[in-house]
Design an enzyme around this catalytic site. Structure first.
Site, mmCIF file in Angstrom:
data_model
loop_
_atom_site.group_PDB
_atom_site.id
_atom_site.type_symbol
_atom_site.label_atom_id
_atom_site.label_comp_id
_atom_site.label_asym_id
_atom_site.label_seq_id
_atom_site.Cartn_x
_atom_site.Cartn_y
_atom_site.Cartn_z
ATOM 1 N N ASP A 1 -2.839 13.938 16.358
ATOM 2 C CA ASP A 1 -2.232 14.775 17.399
ATOM 3 C C ASP A 1 -2.912 16.130 17.349
ATOM 4 O O ASP A 1 -3.074 16.691 16.266
ATOM 5 C CB ASP A 1 -0.727 14.927 17.152
ATOM 6 C CG ASP A 1 -0.016 13.595 17.282
ATOM 7 O OD1 ASP A 1 -0.150 12.962 18.340
ATOM 8 O OD2 ASP A 1 0.635 13.171 16.311
ATOM 9 N N GLU B 1 1.126 5.490 0.569
ATOM 10 C CA GLU B 1 0.462 6.601 1.266
ATOM 11 C C GLU B 1 0.753 7.949 0.610
ATOM 12 O O GLU B 1 1.887 8.242 0.255
ATOM 13 C CB GLU B 1 0.944 6.609 2.726
ATOM 14 C CG GLU B 1 0.314 7.707 3.555
ATOM 15 C CD GLU B 1 0.666 7.571 5.030
ATOM 16 O OE1 GLU B 1 0.588 6.445 5.582
ATOM 17 O OE2 GLU B 1 1.031 8.588 5.641
ATOM 18 N N PHE C 1 10.604 14.995 11.122
ATOM 19 C CA PHE C 1 9.527 13.998 11.307
ATOM 20 C C PHE C 1 9.890 13.019 12.417
ATOM 21 O O PHE C 1 9.080 12.677 13.257
ATOM 22 C CB PHE C 1 9.337 13.174 10.036
ATOM 23 C CG PHE C 1 8.596 13.872 8.936
ATOM 24 C CD1 PHE C 1 7.996 15.109 9.123
ATOM 25 C CD2 PHE C 1 8.472 13.267 7.689
ATOM 26 C CE1 PHE C 1 7.320 15.746 8.102
ATOM 27 C CE2 PHE C 1 7.791 13.898 6.658
ATOM 28 C CZ PHE C 1 7.216 15.140 6.867
ATOM 29 N N SER D 1 0.863 -1.184 0.000
ATOM 30 C CA SER D 1 0.000 0.000 0.000
ATOM 31 C C SER D 1 0.896 1.229 0.000
ATOM 32 O O SER D 1 2.028 1.179 0.499
ATOM 33 C CB SER D 1 -0.951 -0.017 1.196
ATOM 34 O OG SER D 1 -0.275 -0.315 2.393
ATOM 35 N N HIS E 1 4.173 -1.014 3.397
ATOM 36 C CA HIS E 1 3.371 0.199 3.219
ATOM 37 C C HIS E 1 4.390 1.324 3.048
ATOM 38 O O HIS E 1 5.222 1.542 3.934
ATOM 39 C CB HIS E 1 2.506 0.445 4.458
ATOM 40 C CG HIS E 1 1.775 1.754 4.452
ATOM 41 N ND1 HIS E 1 0.533 1.912 3.868
ATOM 42 C CD2 HIS E 1 2.107 2.979 4.950
ATOM 43 C CE1 HIS E 1 0.122 3.174 4.022
ATOM 44 N NE2 HIS E 1 1.059 3.839 4.678
HETATM 45 P P1 FAD Z 1 -3.669 5.710 19.811
HETATM 46 O O1 FAD Z 1 -3.694 4.307 19.373
HETATM 47 O O2 FAD Z 1 -4.886 6.265 20.441
HETATM 48 O O3 FAD Z 1 -2.431 5.846 20.806
HETATM 49 C C1 FAD Z 1 -1.948 7.127 21.195
HETATM 50 C C2 FAD Z 1 -1.243 7.030 22.546
HETATM 51 O O4 FAD Z 1 -2.215 6.802 23.566
HETATM 52 C C3 FAD Z 1 -0.237 5.889 22.656
HETATM 53 O O5 FAD Z 1 0.829 6.328 23.460
HETATM 54 C C4 FAD Z 1 -1.029 4.798 23.382
HETATM 55 O O6 FAD Z 1 -0.193 3.928 24.121
HETATM 56 C C5 FAD Z 1 -1.910 5.634 24.290
HETATM 57 N N1 FAD Z 1 -3.184 4.995 24.620
HETATM 58 C C6 FAD Z 1 -4.029 4.378 23.771
HETATM 59 N N2 FAD Z 1 -5.119 3.920 24.436
HETATM 60 C C7 FAD Z 1 -4.955 4.267 25.736
HETATM 61 C C8 FAD Z 1 -5.714 4.088 26.913
HETATM 62 N N3 FAD Z 1 -6.892 3.439 26.899
HETATM 63 N N4 FAD Z 1 -5.239 4.586 28.080
HETATM 64 C C9 FAD Z 1 -4.049 5.254 28.121
HETATM 65 N N5 FAD Z 1 -3.280 5.450 27.033
HETATM 66 C C10 FAD Z 1 -3.718 4.959 25.860
HETATM 67 N N6 FAD Z 1 -1.868 11.434 12.063
HETATM 68 C C11 FAD Z 1 -2.775 12.265 11.502
HETATM 69 O O7 FAD Z 1 -3.127 13.288 12.083
HETATM 70 N N7 FAD Z 1 -3.319 11.991 10.267
HETATM 71 C C12 FAD Z 1 -2.983 10.878 9.566
HETATM 72 O O8 FAD Z 1 -3.496 10.670 8.462
HETATM 73 C C13 FAD Z 1 -2.049 9.967 10.146
HETATM 74 N N8 FAD Z 1 -1.716 8.817 9.523
HETATM 75 C C14 FAD Z 1 -0.890 7.914 10.147
HETATM 76 C C15 FAD Z 1 -0.649 6.676 9.547
HETATM 77 C C16 FAD Z 1 0.169 5.734 10.151
HETATM 78 C C17 FAD Z 1 0.377 4.401 9.485
HETATM 79 C C18 FAD Z 1 0.795 6.046 11.400
HETATM 80 C C19 FAD Z 1 1.709 5.049 12.054
HETATM 81 C C20 FAD Z 1 0.550 7.269 12.016
HETATM 82 C C21 FAD Z 1 -0.297 8.211 11.417
HETATM 83 N N9 FAD Z 1 -0.602 9.430 12.018
HETATM 84 C C22 FAD Z 1 -1.498 10.292 11.420
HETATM 85 C C23 FAD Z 1 0.030 9.813 13.291
HETATM 86 C C24 FAD Z 1 -0.822 9.437 14.521
HETATM 87 O O9 FAD Z 1 -2.022 10.152 14.515
HETATM 88 C C25 FAD Z 1 0.002 9.777 15.754
HETATM 89 O O10 FAD Z 1 1.080 8.878 15.871
HETATM 90 C C26 FAD Z 1 -0.764 9.878 17.067
HETATM 91 O O11 FAD Z 1 0.110 10.421 18.055
HETATM 92 C C27 FAD Z 1 -1.274 8.549 17.620
HETATM 93 O O12 FAD Z 1 -2.262 8.038 16.868
HETATM 94 P P2 FAD Z 1 -2.773 6.522 17.138
HETATM 95 O O13 FAD Z 1 -3.896 6.311 16.230
HETATM 96 O O14 FAD Z 1 -1.654 5.580 17.106
HETATM 97 O O15 FAD Z 1 -3.288 6.715 18.661
#
Ligand code: FAD
Length: 285
Positions: free
Chosen positions: A104, A13, A211, A11, A261
């Site tokens: 974020d 991006e 980054f 895939s 990816h």
């Molecule tokens: P989560 O899975 O919610 O995790 C975030 C943090 O919270 C982690 O430290 C986790 O350990 C902690 N956490 C999770 N659940 C709990 C809980 N129940 N209690 C306490 N702590 C918890 N960002 C964008 O804005 N737009 C994008 O399009 C984008 N695309 C991305 C694509 C990929 C493949 C990746 C790897 C990252 C991408 N990001 C994007 C960045 C991402 O949004 C950031 O890394 C963000 O900080 C975390 O997102 P997440 O979905 O992993 O969050």
């Protein structure tokens, strides 16, 4: 030559361009990469919905070309209603894949909204749309920068999978061992979805360093020193980057990674060259 045969995942991006010229250029890049027949082209989504319109436009453009699009969707700062609306738009256009993220919070943005973590978004998508979407989520072999420990991060990752995600795509890394250890830990934790390594080609040191500092991806010291030393010598940086990243991809695939990816940064050349060097056939879907 890659092991694993013709079922390898791939895939690519993109981020949504800001201008009409950017869209035009992205179309060309996409068409160049389409010959590699990826499972999908994904399009990032600015946290807080900041790129909602251009992201949707880029997704629909991919779909209009007869290709599979996977919009990213981040939930931080969003309301349930706004996410419901975006999901309805995607469904209406026949989109079946989503990359579900927390995002974020952009500086200056006030409330976190109605979702706290990506797992809340995954659960919401499943509750609202059942099995309509294949849902991918993010994984962090080098540990998410806000996580208190690797063990807690893994637990939170598992929560996302248990909420209904089908696939994980990792943050990029330059240390294959971090990926192997993470996949090992996933297995022990009972996580069985494919964990696809996210690969960042190296085109520009300053951008990569920025980054990496933000997302917690480690650039090994010897790599950083080499890249720094070349300063504006882009050709040397790219040549070294291709050697480094291709060798890592080969190792990942040889040792069981389900595919790749690529964070293309809206450019085709590095991905095409990695594919050529790995001897991957165009048809890997
Ligand atoms: P989560 O899975 O919610 O995790 C975030 C943090 O919270 C982690 O430290 C986790 O350990 C902690 N956490 C999770 N659940 C709990 C809980 N129940 N209690 C306490 N702590 C918890 N960002 C964008 O804005 N737009 C994008 O399009 C984008 N695309 C991305 C694509 C990929 C493949 C990746 C790897 C990252 C991408 N990001 C994007 C960045 C991402 O949004 C950031 O890394 C963000 O900080 C975390 O997102 P997440 O979905 O992993 O969050």
């Amino acid at each position: 030559m890659v092991t694993g045969g013709s079922r390898m995942w791939s895939s690519f991006e993109f981020f949504p361009p800001k201008t009409a010229e950017g869209f035009e250029r992205l179309r060309e890049v996409r068409d160049q990469l389409a010959v590699l027949e990826p499972r999908f082209f994904s399009v990032t989504y600015g946290a807080g919905g900041s790129t909602r319109e251009p992201s949707l436009a880029a997704v629909l453009d991919i779909r209009a070309a007869g290709l599979t699009a996977a919009p990213h969707l981040s939930c931080i700062g969003a309301t349930r209603d706004s996410i419901r609306e975006v999901l309805a738009q995607y469904r209406e256009h026949g989109i079946r894949h989503i990359v579900a993220l927390r995002g974020d919070l952009p500086s200056g943005m006030a409330g976190i909204g109605e979702f706290r973590y990506a797992s809340d978004l995954v659960a919401f998508i499943r509750a609202e749309t059942g099995a309509w979407f294949d849902i991918a989520v993010a994984a962090y072999p080098e540990v998410h920068p806000q996580a208190r420990s690797a063990a807690e991060d893994l637990l939170h990752f598992k929560t996302k999978i248990d909420a209904g995600a089908n696939l994980a795509i990792t943050q990029y890394f330059f240390n294959a061992d971090a990926y192997f250890a993470f996949v090992d830990d996933c297995g022990k934790a009972g996580i069985s979805v494919p964990v696809v390594p996210g690969i960042m080609p190296i085109n520009n040191f300053a951008q990569l360093a920025r980054f990496s500092d933000a997302c917690g991806a480690e650039i090994p010291r010897w790599v950083r020193k080499k890249l720094e030393g070349w300063q504006d010598d882009i050709d040397s940086i790219r040549a070294f980057g291709l050697d480094l990243v291709t060798a890592m991809c080969q190792r990942l695939l040889d040792h069981g990674a389900p595919g790749l990816h690529i964070y293309t940064m809206n450019q085709a050349s590095a991905t095409l060259e990695i594919w050529r060097r790995l001897g991957l056939p165009p048809s890997v879907g």
